[in-house]
Design a protein around this motif. Structure first.
Motif, PDB file in Angstrom:
ATOM      1  N   GLN A 294       0.796  -1.224   0.000  1.00 25.85           N
ATOM      2  CA  GLN A 294       0.000   0.000   0.000  1.00 25.85           C
ATOM      3  C   GLN A 294       0.833   1.281   0.000  1.00 25.85           C
ATOM      4  O   GLN A 294       0.278   2.379  -0.123  1.00 25.85           O
ATOM      5  CB  GLN A 294      -0.941   0.010   1.213  1.00 25.85           C
ATOM      6  N   THR A 295       2.143   1.146   0.118  1.00 27.66           N
ATOM      7  CA  THR A 295       3.034   2.311   0.085  1.00 27.66           C
ATOM      8  C   THR A 295       4.122   2.092  -0.959  1.00 27.66           C
ATOM      9  O   THR A 295       4.457   0.948  -1.287  1.00 27.66           O
ATOM     10  CB  THR A 295       3.683   2.547   1.459  1.00 27.66           C
ATOM     11  N   PRO A 296       4.696   3.167  -1.503  1.00 29.23           N
ATOM     12  CA  PRO A 296       5.762   3.000  -2.482  1.00 29.23           C
ATOM     13  C   PRO A 296       6.994   2.350  -1.860  1.00 29.23           C
ATOM     14  O   PRO A 296       7.219   2.451  -0.654  1.00 29.23           O
ATOM     15  CB  PRO A 296       6.071   4.428  -2.945  1.00 29.23           C
ATOM     16  N   VAL A 297       7.803   1.714  -2.712  1.00 31.80           N
ATOM     17  CA  VAL A 297       9.020   1.057  -2.224  1.00 31.80           C
ATOM     18  C   VAL A 297      10.291   1.787  -2.653  1.00 31.80           C
ATOM     19  O   VAL A 297      11.384   1.453  -2.176  1.00 31.80           O
ATOM     20  CB  VAL A 297       9.077  -0.414  -2.691  1.00 31.80           C
ATOM     21  N   PHE A 298      10.181   2.784  -3.527  1.00 35.06           N
ATOM     22  CA  PHE A 298      11.358   3.527  -3.997  1.00 35.06           C
ATOM     23  C   PHE A 298      10.834   4.811  -4.618  1.00 35.06           C
ATOM     24  O   PHE A 298       9.989   4.768  -5.514  1.00 35.06           O
ATOM     25  CB  PHE A 298      12.123   2.696  -5.038  1.00 35.06           C
ATOM     26  N   GLN A 299      11.330   5.975  -4.142  1.00 32.05           N
ATOM     27  CA  GLN A 299      10.761   7.233  -4.611  1.00 32.05           C
ATOM     28  C   GLN A 299      11.770   8.361  -4.504  1.00 32.05           C
ATOM     29  O   GLN A 299      12.903   8.168  -4.047  1.00 32.05           O
ATOM     30  CB  GLN A 299       9.504   7.564  -3.818  1.00 32.05           C
ATOM     31  N   ARG A 300      11.373   9.541  -4.911  1.00 26.74           N
ATOM     32  CA  ARG A 300      12.238  10.718  -4.988  1.00 26.74           C
ATOM     33  C   ARG A 300      12.964  10.979  -3.663  1.00 26.74           C
ATOM     34  O   ARG A 300      12.453  10.686  -2.579  1.00 26.74           O
ATOM     35  CB  ARG A 300      11.423  11.946  -5.374  1.00 26.74           C
ATOM     36  N   SER A 301      14.157  11.569  -3.789  1.00 22.52           N
ATOM     37  CA  SER A 301      14.891  12.044  -2.622  1.00 22.52           C
ATOM     38  C   SER A 301      15.347  13.464  -2.907  1.00 22.52           C
ATOM     39  O   SER A 301      16.327  13.671  -3.638  1.00 22.52           O
ATOM     40  CB  SER A 301      16.106  11.148  -2.325  1.00 22.52           C
ATOM     41  N   ASP A 302      14.625  14.433  -2.365  1.00 16.71           N
ATOM     42  CA  ASP A 302      15.010  15.827  -2.571  1.00 16.71           C
ATOM     43  C   ASP A 302      16.376  16.106  -1.951  1.00 16.71           C
ATOM     44  O   ASP A 302      17.168  16.886  -2.487  1.00 16.71           O
ATOM     45  CB  ASP A 302      13.953  16.747  -1.975  1.00 16.71           C
ATOM     46  N   THR A 303      16.679  15.451  -0.849  1.00  9.48           N
ATOM     47  CA  THR A 303      17.964  15.639  -0.182  1.00  9.48           C
ATOM     48  C   THR A 303      19.114  15.241  -1.098  1.00  9.48           C
ATOM     49  O   THR A 303      20.149  15.917  -1.163  1.00  9.48           O
ATOM     50  CB  THR A 303      18.027  14.796   1.109  1.00  9.48           C
ATOM     51  N   ASN A 304      18.938  14.148  -1.825  1.00 12.25           N
ATOM     52  CA  ASN A 304      19.994  13.656  -2.716  1.00 12.25           C
ATOM     53  C   ASN A 304      19.863  14.170  -4.140  1.00 12.25           C
ATOM     54  O   ASN A 304      20.656  13.794  -5.011  1.00 12.25           O
ATOM     55  CB  ASN A 304      19.994  12.127  -2.719  1.00 12.25           C
ATOM     56  N   GLY A 305      18.861  15.011  -4.407  1.00  8.78           N
ATOM     57  CA  GLY A 305      18.693  15.563  -5.744  1.00  8.78           C
ATOM     58  C   GLY A 305      18.271  14.538  -6.772  1.00  8.78           C
ATOM     59  O   GLY A 305      18.711  14.599  -7.933  1.00  8.78           O
ATOM     60  N   VAL A 306      17.418  13.584  -6.362  1.00  5.77           N
ATOM     61  CA  VAL A 306      16.970  12.524  -7.262  1.00  5.77           C
ATOM     62  C   VAL A 306      15.451  12.614  -7.402  1.00  5.77           C
ATOM     63  O   VAL A 306      14.730  12.550  -6.407  1.00  5.77           O
ATOM     64  CB  VAL A 306      17.356  11.129  -6.727  1.00  5.77           C
ATOM     65  N   TYR A 307      14.982  12.732  -8.649  1.00  7.44           N
ATOM     66  CA  TYR A 307      13.554  12.931  -8.907  1.00  7.44           C
ATOM     67  C   TYR A 307      13.059  11.921  -9.937  1.00  7.44           C
ATOM     68  O   TYR A 307      13.741  11.612 -10.909  1.00  7.44           O
ATOM     69  CB  TYR A 307      13.298  14.355  -9.410  1.00  7.44           C
ATOM     70  N   GLY A 308      11.850  11.423  -9.696  1.00  5.00           N
ATOM     71  CA  GLY A 308      11.226  10.489 -10.634  1.00  5.00           C
ATOM     72  C   GLY A 308      11.966   9.193 -10.841  1.00  5.00           C
ATOM     73  O   GLY A 308      12.024   8.694 -11.973  1.00  5.00           O
ATOM     74  N   PRO A 309      12.535   8.580  -9.786  1.00 13.50           N
ATOM     75  CA  PRO A 309      13.234   7.311  -9.992  1.00 13.50           C
ATOM     76  C   PRO A 309      12.247   6.200 -10.356  1.00 13.50           C
ATOM     77  O   PRO A 309      11.217   6.036  -9.707  1.00 13.50           O
ATOM     78  CB  PRO A 309      13.894   7.045  -8.633  1.00 13.50           C
ATOM     79  N   GLY A 310      12.555   5.467 -11.403  1.00 13.95           N
ATOM     80  CA  GLY A 310      11.627   4.428 -11.825  1.00 13.95           C
ATOM     81  C   GLY A 310      12.161   3.613 -12.979  1.00 13.95           C
ATOM     82  O   GLY A 310      13.342   3.635 -13.277  1.00 13.95           O
ATOM     83  N   HIS A 311      11.240   2.921 -13.603  1.00 18.87           N
ATOM     84  CA  HIS A 311      11.528   1.982 -14.695  1.00 18.87           C
ATOM     85  C   HIS A 311      12.787   1.184 -14.402  1.00 18.87           C
ATOM     86  O   HIS A 311      13.790   1.294 -15.064  1.00 18.87           O
ATOM     87  CB  HIS A 311      11.656   2.710 -16.017  1.00 18.87           C
ATOM     88  N   ASN A 312      12.683   0.347 -13.401  1.00 14.63           N
ATOM     89  CA  ASN A 312      13.852  -0.341 -12.868  1.00 14.63           C
ATOM     90  C   ASN A 312      14.076  -1.714 -13.478  1.00 14.63           C
ATOM     91  O   ASN A 312      13.233  -2.256 -14.184  1.00 14.63           O
ATOM     92  CB  ASN A 312      13.706  -0.503 -11.356  1.00 14.63           C
ATOM     93  N   GLY A 313      15.226  -2.262 -13.155  1.00 16.98           N
ATOM     94  CA  GLY A 313      15.560  -3.645 -13.441  1.00 16.98           C
ATOM     95  C   GLY A 313      16.377  -4.187 -12.291  1.00 16.98           C
ATOM     96  O   GLY A 313      16.738  -3.456 -11.371  1.00 16.98           O
ATOM     97  N   PHE A 314      16.689  -5.491 -12.329  1.00 14.38           N
ATOM     98  CA  PHE A 314      17.469  -6.114 -11.271  1.00 14.38           C
ATOM     99  C   PHE A 314      18.610  -6.924 -11.868  1.00 14.38           C
ATOM    100  O   PHE A 314      18.497  -7.466 -12.965  1.00 14.38           O
ATOM    101  CB  PHE A 314      16.590  -7.056 -10.434  1.00 14.38           C
TER     102      PHE A 314
END
Length: 520
Positions: A294-314
């Motif tokens: 019910q909650t996201p598992v990986f998202q933006r970090s304003d502190t680290n200057g990272v926005y819209g993280p997505g479309h991942n692979g492993f």
């Protein structure tokens, strides 16, 4: 509006605890000796039951790809990493490196180019999967001359063998009769679960919002049913920023459990992020078999200057002990869905309840320890070895003067035979001589057969841009001038030192093929 894709690979983790056994003695020693033995044994037991700690790999720095870095798929195979991303054209290119760090400067080798008008533009979200000795390359592509992006469909290629670079042949389109509009399907991946093979992608069934959809497969390039089922729709508030979107599904297997990460919200927003499903039922085709976190598992970090993280692979580390995530992100909140997105990677861990813990997206620029088990040096440049003669592309005398000739010479390891192959962000590269900083140039921008190849200062024109096109297993490519369409050719197929290298029409012979050899 375009919906952006996501890459992925199955992850298998290896637990490595070892059990120590206390030695038993036949006699009863004195109390002090007993205590000493017990203490020694307990120390040994603690030490040997801890997981083995592998040495970190070569240091790396994000981004791994700064030009056309969206929707990355990263695969480790047979000693090398392979990275493929969205191009927005009809061309697919792959970078190859023995270390994660080396991907940042690895050549972009073209493995596929399509001229069929129904599928030769807006290539998105490519993924590589190995089945039965062949690689299958899945991607989304659109129709030439049609406004983006209602013509996007999913396609699949098949390799001739086990080389991820190919060569590839087109196997067909994968779509569903109940997908709208007209079979629209993007971001497809392949799921192996419950003894079956399934295609999971992003589409709309019966007018639904853009959702995760699934269909069974009879083999890696054929659907067993043309009807797709929705297994996740964007119903939660964090899945609807900008637009309601679920896309970019990616399987992750761990300790007998199957997870499916996906990207939520519209890629144009900084709140593009990852969600997670788990297969908790027996039928992957049933929505009821999937439980959504019910909650996201990986998202933006304003502190680290990272926005819209997505479309991942492993992917896993070379020694199989570490789990890694690869993804794209922006460095500003207004970065959007275009080529400003860069490829990034970082290690992740597991929570005590057996679910993945992806942590927080790391900031760009920091030196980080690479995946454990890397043993090769990180390449910094490449030699180009002619397949016919076995000799290297060489800059005469290592001179820095404009117009210095380029020919072949016995490979010496000198810097005048080393080239940096620098991605220009348009499916082409420039070849920069390490000794001088000059670039490979077609004389006077000629398009004629026999025109000389030489060194010149960078003028940022097509006559100095090249496409490295995969030609044969063994890392052989043809070096194609972007202006003339002609290839680097050893004159008259000579084998002697000093034989001129010129441009010529492609004749499909070994005198026009060059092996990429990494150097440091």
């Amino acid at each position: 509006m375009p919906r952006m894709p996501h890459p992925h690979a199955l992850v298998r983790t290896i637990g490595r605890p070892r059990t120590a056994h206390l030695a038993r003695t036949a006699r009863t020693p004195r109390l002090g000796s007993v205590l000493l033995c017990v203490l020694t044994a307990l120390v040994a037991l603690v030490a040997t039951t801890q997981p083995a700690s592998a040495a970190a790999g070569r240091p790396y720095t994000n981004p791994l790809k700064s030009a056309k870095g969206a929707d990355p798929w990263l695969q480790y195979h047979d000693g090398n990493y392979y990275l493929i991303t969205t191009t927005f054209t009809g061309i697919l290119g792959i970078r190859k490196s023995p270390t994660l760090a080396g991907l940042a400067g690895a050549p972009n080798v073209q493995v596929w180019s399509d001229t069929t008008s129904t599928r030769n533009t807006n290539i998105w979200a490519p993924e590589l999967h190995l089945f039965n000795g062949h690689w299958y390359l899945y991607y989304s592509a659109g129709q030439s001359g049609v406004a983006c992006c209602d013509s996007q469909r999913t396609h699949v290629l098949e390799s001739a063998g086990t080389d991820p670079l190919g060569p590839y042949t087109y196997k067909g389109s994968l779509t569903g009769s109940n997908l709208s509009p007209g079979g629209w399907l993007i971001d497809a991946t392949v799921l192996e679960a419950k003894g079956g093979l399934y295609l999971v992608g992003s589409g709309s069934v019966n007018g639904s919002a853009q959702s995760l959809v699934i269909a069974p497969m009879s083999n890696p390039y054929t659907l067993a049913s043309s009807s797709f089922t929705v297994i996740s729709s964007p119903t939660l508030s964090w899945e609807t920023s900008g637009a309601p979107v679920n896309e970019g599904p990616e399987p992750l297997h761990h300790d007998g459990r199957t997870f499916l990460t996906y990207s939520a919200s519209y890629c144009q927003t900084p709140d593009y992020k990852l969600g997670q499903l788990e297969l908790t039922g027996s039928d992957p085709l049933s929505r009821a078999s999937w439980t959504k976190k019910q909650t996201p598992v990986f998202q933006r970090s304003d502190t680290n200057g990272v926005y819209g993280p997505g479309h991942n692979g492993f992917f896993t580390s070379p020694d199989g002990t570490e789990n890694w995530i690869v993804y794209h992100a922006n460095s500003s909140s207004g970065g959007g869905c275009g080529n400003g997105r860069t490829t990034r990677a970082q290690k992740f861990t597991w929570n005590t309840d057996g679910t993945p813990n992806f942590g927080t997206p790391v900031a760009l620029g920091a030196s980080l320890p690479g995946p454990s088990g890397e043993t090769a040096a990180t390449p910094t440049s490449y030699t180009l070895v002619n397949r016919n003669s076995g000799k290297c592309l060489d800059l005469a005398g290592g001179s820095s003067a404009d117009g210095t000739n380029v020919f072949q010479w016995t490979c010496t390891g000198g810097t005048n035979q080393k080239w940096r192959i620098e991605d220009q962000g348009d499916d082409t590269s420039r070849l920069v001589n390490v000794a001088t900083g000059g670039v490979l140039d077609a004389a006077d921008c000629s398009t004629a057969d026999g025109a000389d190849l030489r060194q010149w200062s960078w003028l940022n024109n097509k006559c100095q841009r090249y496409r490295l096109v995969f030609t044969a297993t063994g890392d052989y490519v043809r070096i194609v001038n972007e202006n003339s369409g002609k290839v680097a050719d050893v004159a008259d197929c000579g084998t002697a030192d000093g034989t001129d290298v010129r441009q010529w029409s492609w004749l499909s012979n070994t005198c026009q093929q060059w092996r990429l050899v990494p150097t440091t």
